[in-house]
Design a protein around this motif. Structure first.
Motif, short mmCIF file in Angstrom:
data_model
loop_
_atom_site.label_atom_id
_atom_site.label_comp_id
_atom_site.label_asym_id
_atom_site.label_seq_id
_atom_site.Cartn_x
_atom_site.Cartn_y
_atom_site.Cartn_z
N ALA A 136 0.69 -1.29 0.19
CA ALA A 136 -0.06 0.05 0.03
C ALA A 136 0.91 1.13 -0.13
CB ALA A 136 -0.93 0.06 1.15
N THR A 137 0.50 2.26 -0.55
CA THR A 137 1.26 3.51 -0.74
C THR A 137 0.95 4.38 0.42
OG1 THR A 137 -0.61 4.63 -2.02
CG2 THR A 137 1.11 3.48 -3.25
N LYS A 138 1.52 5.37 0.71
CA LYS A 138 1.23 6.30 1.83
C LYS A 138 -0.12 6.73 1.63
CE LYS A 138 3.09 10.21 4.12
NZ LYS A 138 4.15 11.32 4.22
N GLU A 139 -0.43 7.21 0.43
CA GLU A 139 -1.63 7.74 0.37
C GLU A 139 -3.02 6.84 0.50
OE1 GLU A 139 0.83 7.95 -1.89
OE2 GLU A 139 1.31 9.91 -1.84
N VAL A 140 -2.93 5.57 0.09
CA VAL A 140 -3.74 4.72 0.31
C VAL A 140 -4.02 4.43 1.98
CG1 VAL A 140 -4.54 2.04 0.12
CG2 VAL A 140 -3.59 3.33 -1.75
N ARG A 141 -2.74 4.31 2.65
CA ARG A 141 -2.65 4.26 4.16
C ARG A 141 -3.35 5.29 4.69
NH1 ARG A 141 2.49 2.86 3.25
NH2 ARG A 141 3.51 4.62 4.19
N ASN A 142 -3.22 6.66 4.32
CA ASN A 142 -3.96 7.83 4.94
C ASN A 142 -5.42 7.60 4.55
OD1 ASN A 142 -1.72 8.84 5.63
ND2 ASN A 142 -1.35 10.13 4.14
N LEU A 143 -5.70 7.20 3.44
CA LEU A 143 -7.13 7.07 3.07
C LEU A 143 -7.81 5.95 4.11
CD1 LEU A 143 -9.76 7.58 1.26
CD2 LEU A 143 -8.94 5.87 -0.28
N VAL A 144 -7.38 5.01 4.34
CA VAL A 144 -7.66 4.04 5.05
C VAL A 144 -7.94 4.66 6.29
CG1 VAL A 144 -7.33 1.79 5.86
CG2 VAL A 144 -6.99 1.88 3.71
N GLN A 145 -7.28 5.15 6.98
CA GLN A 145 -7.14 5.69 8.49
C GLN A 145 -8.18 6.76 8.41
OE1 GLN A 145 -5.84 4.51 11.18
NE2 GLN A 145 -4.75 2.96 9.57
N GLU A 146 -8.59 7.52 7.48
CA GLU A 146 -9.52 8.60 7.52
C GLU A 146 -11.03 7.82 7.15
OE1 GLU A 146 -9.79 11.81 7.87
OE2 GLU A 146 -7.72 11.49 8.18
N GLN A 188 -10.87 -0.49 3.07
CA GLN A 188 -9.75 -0.48 2.09
C GLN A 188 -10.29 -0.71 0.69
OE1 GLN A 188 -6.05 -2.34 4.11
NE2 GLN A 188 -7.48 -3.81 4.43
N PRO A 189 -9.74 -0.07 -0.21
CA PRO A 189 -10.07 -0.34 -1.61
C PRO A 189 -9.54 -1.78 -1.94
CG PRO A 189 -7.72 0.71 -1.30
CD PRO A 189 -8.28 0.88 -0.02
N VAL A 190 -10.36 -2.24 -2.79
CA VAL A 190 -10.54 -3.88 -3.40
C VAL A 190 -10.11 -4.11 -4.83
CG1 VAL A 190 -11.99 -5.90 -3.32
CG2 VAL A 190 -12.23 -4.52 -1.52
N ASP A 191 -8.97 -4.50 -4.94
CA ASP A 191 -8.70 -5.08 -6.47
C ASP A 191 -9.87 -6.23 -7.00
OD1 ASP A 191 -7.62 -5.72 -8.56
OD2 ASP A 191 -5.73 -6.57 -8.10
N TRP A 192 -10.79 -5.80 -7.37
CA TRP A 192 -11.93 -6.76 -8.04
C TRP A 192 -11.57 -7.42 -9.34
CZ3 TRP A 192 -15.54 -7.61 -4.35
CH2 TRP A 192 -15.89 -6.55 -3.55
#
Length: 277
Positions: free
Chosen positions: A7-17, A33-37
């Protein structure tokens, strides 16, 4: 920059938000969390949960051996430790449901390491039933994916019953969704406890507690330790429905008590309302 889970820093921040928002609105079982469908292999009515193919059985044996070998290594690297408490509570158990908070991509390896000596199967969300070699490895190591298909779910339930009756352990994440490194227990859904009642076996509550990591230069870092509690058995005087509710509530209370003993405080001023699914 990507972490060990990719996960990138941006994704980690999004998940925490997303976690903050879900907590504020008491949506404790939300996917955050975003899912890789595109990488998901659909679980269809003809999906084979317990293979009889000798080649796949051999592959599963090798996959389990690999998983057990890497479990303590990846727990130390990803979670910060492979320390386990309470393994004596598993003594003599043959066939049980294990519950654990869902807080890390490697938390199933922590459970596998903690319950070593018992053959473990792991229930996972359908989007974790991935295509390609990694998906095959996970299925070989004992992953059992859920489905939105009624027939597939019925087949999965039958497979789980067979495994438990053979003395296997089956891991459920009753919080449903993974919230990375979330510290408190979250309210449970019912699925795990139906499996206990259907097979008259105990549930073993377990909990990964994230503590501040000791040592110079580790300010702000945490490491998880794995706690295994005493098994909780269905009560013969209760109906199936009553037993599901009893086991769910007793398991959640045991985990909250574990949190209190580890951190010296209640996880909640008032217990969150459980969700009946």
């Amino acid at each position: 920059m990507k972490d060990i889970a990719g996960a990138t820093k941006e994704v980690r921040n999004l998940v925490q938000e997303n976690i903050k928002s879900a907590v504020a609105e008491k949506r404790y079982n939300d996917d955050v969390q975003p899912v890789d469908w595109e990488n998901m292999q659909k679980v269809t009515p003809d999906f084979v949960f317990l293979t009889k193919n000798p080649i796949k059985i051999l592959g599963g044996f090798l996959a389990r051996g690999l998983a057990m070998f890497v479990s303590p290594i990846l727990c130390k690297v990803g979670i910060g430790t492979a320390k386990v408490h309470g393994r004596e509570n598993l003594k003599g158990l043959k066939g049980a449901v294990i519950t654990c908070n869902h807080v890390h991509i490697f938390d199933n390896l922590f459970v596998r390491w903690g319950t070593r000596g018992h053959k473990l199967y792991i229930t996972v969300a359908e989007f974790n039933n991935m295509k390609g070699p990694l998906g095959a490895l996970l299925r070989g190591a004992g992953c059992l994916p859920f489905s939105d298909c009624f027939t597939a779910m019925k087949n999965m339930s039958k497979a789980i019953d067979k495994l438990i009756q053979k003395g296997r352990f089956v891991l459920y994440y009753p919080e449903k969704a993974m919230w990375p490194r979330y510290e408190k227990p979250r309210p449970y859904i019912n699925g795990a406890f139906h499996a206990c009642v259907n097979n008259n076996v105990p549930v073993v509550p377990t909990f990964i507690a994230f503590k501040p990591k000791a040592g110079k230069g580790n300010e702000g870092k945490t490491a998880g330790e794995y706690y295994i509690m005493k098994p909780i058995f269905p009560k013969p005087e209760l109906s199936k429905k009553e037993n599901v509710e009893y086991l769910k509530n007793a398991t959640f209370e045991a985990v909250c008590q574990c949190y209190k003993e580890v951190f010296g405080e209640d996880p909640y001023n008032e217990t969150p309302v459980s969700i009946n699914l």
